[in-house]
Design an enzyme around this catalytic site. Sequence first.
Site, PDB file in Angstrom:
ATOM      1  N   GLU A  65       0.267  40.640  23.491  1.00 15.33           N
ATOM      2  CA  GLU A  65       0.071  40.835  24.762  1.00 15.33           C
ATOM      3  C   GLU A  65       1.536  40.309  25.522  1.00 15.33           C
ATOM      4  O   GLU A  65       2.229  39.442  24.941  1.00 15.33           O
ATOM      5  CB  GLU A  65      -0.947  40.019  25.321  1.00 15.33           C
ATOM      6  CG  GLU A  65      -0.776  38.478  25.221  1.00 15.33           C
ATOM      7  CD  GLU A  65      -2.192  37.937  25.157  1.00 15.33           C
ATOM      8  OE1 GLU A  65      -3.206  38.458  24.765  1.00 15.33           O
ATOM      9  OE2 GLU A  65      -2.465  36.783  25.454  1.00 15.33           O
TER      10      GLU A  65
ATOM     11  N   TYR B 292       9.163  46.363  21.665  1.00 13.43           N
ATOM     12  CA  TYR B 292       7.942  46.807  20.997  1.00 13.43           C
ATOM     13  C   TYR B 292       7.998  48.076  20.993  1.00 13.43           C
ATOM     14  O   TYR B 292       7.318  48.482  19.828  1.00 13.43           O
ATOM     15  CB  TYR B 292       6.617  45.938  21.699  1.00 13.43           C
ATOM     16  CG  TYR B 292       6.886  44.429  21.652  1.00 13.43           C
ATOM     17  CD1 TYR B 292       7.199  43.555  20.587  1.00 13.43           C
ATOM     18  CD2 TYR B 292       6.546  43.687  22.873  1.00 13.43           C
ATOM     19  CE1 TYR B 292       7.288  42.307  20.783  1.00 13.43           C
ATOM     20  CE2 TYR B 292       6.436  42.568  22.963  1.00 13.43           C
ATOM     21  CZ  TYR B 292       6.758  41.681  21.928  1.00 13.43           C
ATOM     22  OH  TYR B 292       7.017  40.265  22.131  1.00 13.43           O
TER      23      TYR B 292
HETATM   24  C1  LIG Z   1      12.681  40.235  24.076  1.00 10.05           C
HETATM   25  C2  LIG Z   1      13.824  39.345  23.213  1.00 10.05           C
HETATM   26  C3  LIG Z   1      12.948  38.629  22.136  1.00 10.05           C
HETATM   27  C4  LIG Z   1      14.431  40.468  22.404  1.00 10.05           C
HETATM   28  O1  LIG Z   1      15.581  39.874  21.413  1.00 10.05           O
HETATM   29  P1  LIG Z   1      16.935  40.406  20.999  1.00 10.05           P
HETATM   30  O2  LIG Z   1      17.330  39.918  19.600  1.00 10.05           O
HETATM   31  O3  LIG Z   1      17.867  40.358  22.072  1.00 10.05           O
HETATM   32  O4  LIG Z   1      16.395  41.965  20.688  1.00 10.05           O
HETATM   33  P2  LIG Z   1      17.162  42.798  19.534  1.00 10.05           P
HETATM   34  O5  LIG Z   1      18.575  42.742  19.574  1.00 10.05           O
HETATM   35  O6  LIG Z   1      16.820  42.566  18.018  1.00 10.05           O
HETATM   36  O7  LIG Z   1      16.823  44.458  20.091  1.00 10.05           O
HETATM   37  C5  LIG Z   1      15.917  45.166  19.477  1.00 10.05           C
HETATM   38  C6  LIG Z   1      15.575  46.502  20.364  1.00 10.05           C
HETATM   39  O8  LIG Z   1      14.897  45.789  21.656  1.00 10.05           O
HETATM   40  C7  LIG Z   1      15.160  46.498  22.783  1.00 10.05           C
HETATM   41  N1  LIG Z   1      15.811  45.663  23.750  1.00 10.05           N
HETATM   42  C8  LIG Z   1      15.937  44.344  23.331  1.00 10.05           C
HETATM   43  N2  LIG Z   1      16.493  43.725  24.487  1.00 10.05           N
HETATM   44  C9  LIG Z   1      16.716  44.533  25.522  1.00 10.05           C
HETATM   45  C10 LIG Z   1      16.786  44.415  26.842  1.00 10.05           C
HETATM   46  N3  LIG Z   1      17.475  43.386  27.267  1.00 10.05           N
HETATM   47  N4  LIG Z   1      16.645  45.603  27.534  1.00 10.05           N
HETATM   48  C11 LIG Z   1      16.172  46.896  26.968  1.00 10.05           C
HETATM   49  N5  LIG Z   1      15.949  46.788  25.796  1.00 10.05           N
HETATM   50  C12 LIG Z   1      15.890  45.784  24.974  1.00 10.05           C
HETATM   51  C13 LIG Z   1      16.107  47.517  22.299  1.00 10.05           C
HETATM   52  O9  LIG Z   1      15.396  48.861  22.074  1.00 10.05           O
HETATM   53  C14 LIG Z   1      16.431  46.954  21.115  1.00 10.05           C
HETATM   54  O10 LIG Z   1      17.030  47.976  20.154  1.00 10.05           O
HETATM   55  P3  LIG Z   1      18.664  48.548  20.433  1.00 10.05           P
HETATM   56  O11 LIG Z   1      19.428  47.573  20.225  1.00 10.05           O
HETATM   57  O12 LIG Z   1      18.717  49.542  19.165  1.00 10.05           O
HETATM   58  O13 LIG Z   1      18.649  49.255  21.421  1.00 10.05           O
HETATM   59  C15 LIG Z   1      14.509  38.473  23.869  1.00 10.05           C
HETATM   60  O14 LIG Z   1      15.179  39.072  24.965  1.00 10.05           O
HETATM   61  C16 LIG Z   1      14.097  37.008  24.386  1.00 10.05           C
HETATM   62  O15 LIG Z   1      14.137  36.207  23.523  1.00 10.05           O
HETATM   63  N6  LIG Z   1      13.448  37.197  25.515  1.00 10.05           N
HETATM   64  C17 LIG Z   1      12.793  36.073  26.041  1.00 10.05           C
HETATM   65  C18 LIG Z   1      11.415  35.706  25.369  1.00 10.05           C
HETATM   66  C19 LIG Z   1      10.544  36.832  25.467  1.00 10.05           C
HETATM   67  O16 LIG Z   1      10.385  37.474  26.660  1.00 10.05           O
HETATM   68  N7  LIG Z   1       9.851  37.172  24.093  1.00 10.05           N
HETATM   69  C20 LIG Z   1       8.705  38.041  24.297  1.00 10.05           C
HETATM   70  C21 LIG Z   1       7.281  37.470  24.861  1.00 10.05           C
HETATM   71  S1  LIG Z   1       5.869  38.584  24.780  1.00 10.05           S
END
Ligand SMILES: CC(C)(COP(=O)(O)OP(=O)(O)OC[C@H]1O[C@@H](n2cnc3c(N)ncnc32)[C@H](O)[C@@H]1OP(=O)(O)O)[C@@H](O)C(=O)NCCC(=O)NCCS
Length: 153
Positions: free
Chosen positions: A109, A121
Amino acid sequence: MSAPGTVDIRPMTEADLEGVLAIEQASFSHPWRREHFLHELASSHSFPFVAVVEGSVGGYVCLMSLFEEAEILDIAVAPHLRGRGIARALLEHAVAMARGRLAGIMRLEVRVSNRAAIALYERFGFSRSGMRPKYYEGVEDALLMEKLLSTDC
Ligand SMILES: CC(C)(COP(=O)(O)OP(=O)(O)OC[C@H]1O[C@@H](n2cnc3c(N)ncnc32)[C@H](O)[C@@H]1OP(=O)(O)O)[C@@H](O)C(=O)NCCC(=O)NCCS
């Protein structure tokens, strides 16, 4: 210690919690406390992993896997390390673990406002399966997502 630029995924230990909690607090308006993570470390159905980047905790995922169902309970990456594929590596690891435990479906979720996480996701093959109105603090809706693990993507 991992080589520069490489990401090692390994099981979380209590010694990781200082780094994990720093990321958790930087990532969420209502962060998990130390007790939440200790609970995950102690539970036989929970599989928390950290991503180690250049010797330090750069991110983590908490997976719950019980019989045919798996759930992502928590995932975060340190703000300065985002956009480098670390969450993708953590999710790939969690999916492989769940498949290895013969889970057929993975659920999670997410806040409807969390565009980065929803994009992550969806990119990973999760589909929208429902909503929980005002689930977070009685104000924000939760989007429910799921991914069938029997498929390849
Ligand atoms: C969400 C989160 C975990 C993503 O981590 P990350 O290591 O930056 O993500 P990745 O680099 O592995 O990205 C993988 C894919 O996710 C998507 N994505 C990640 N960050 C994104 C952003 N800011 N905007 C749009 N798409 C995004 C993209 O599709 C990306 O693929 P691509 O690079 O080929 O386009 C990170 O932003 C975070 O820690 N956020 C705060 C905590 C949180 O919200 N957790 C989820 C709770 S449900």
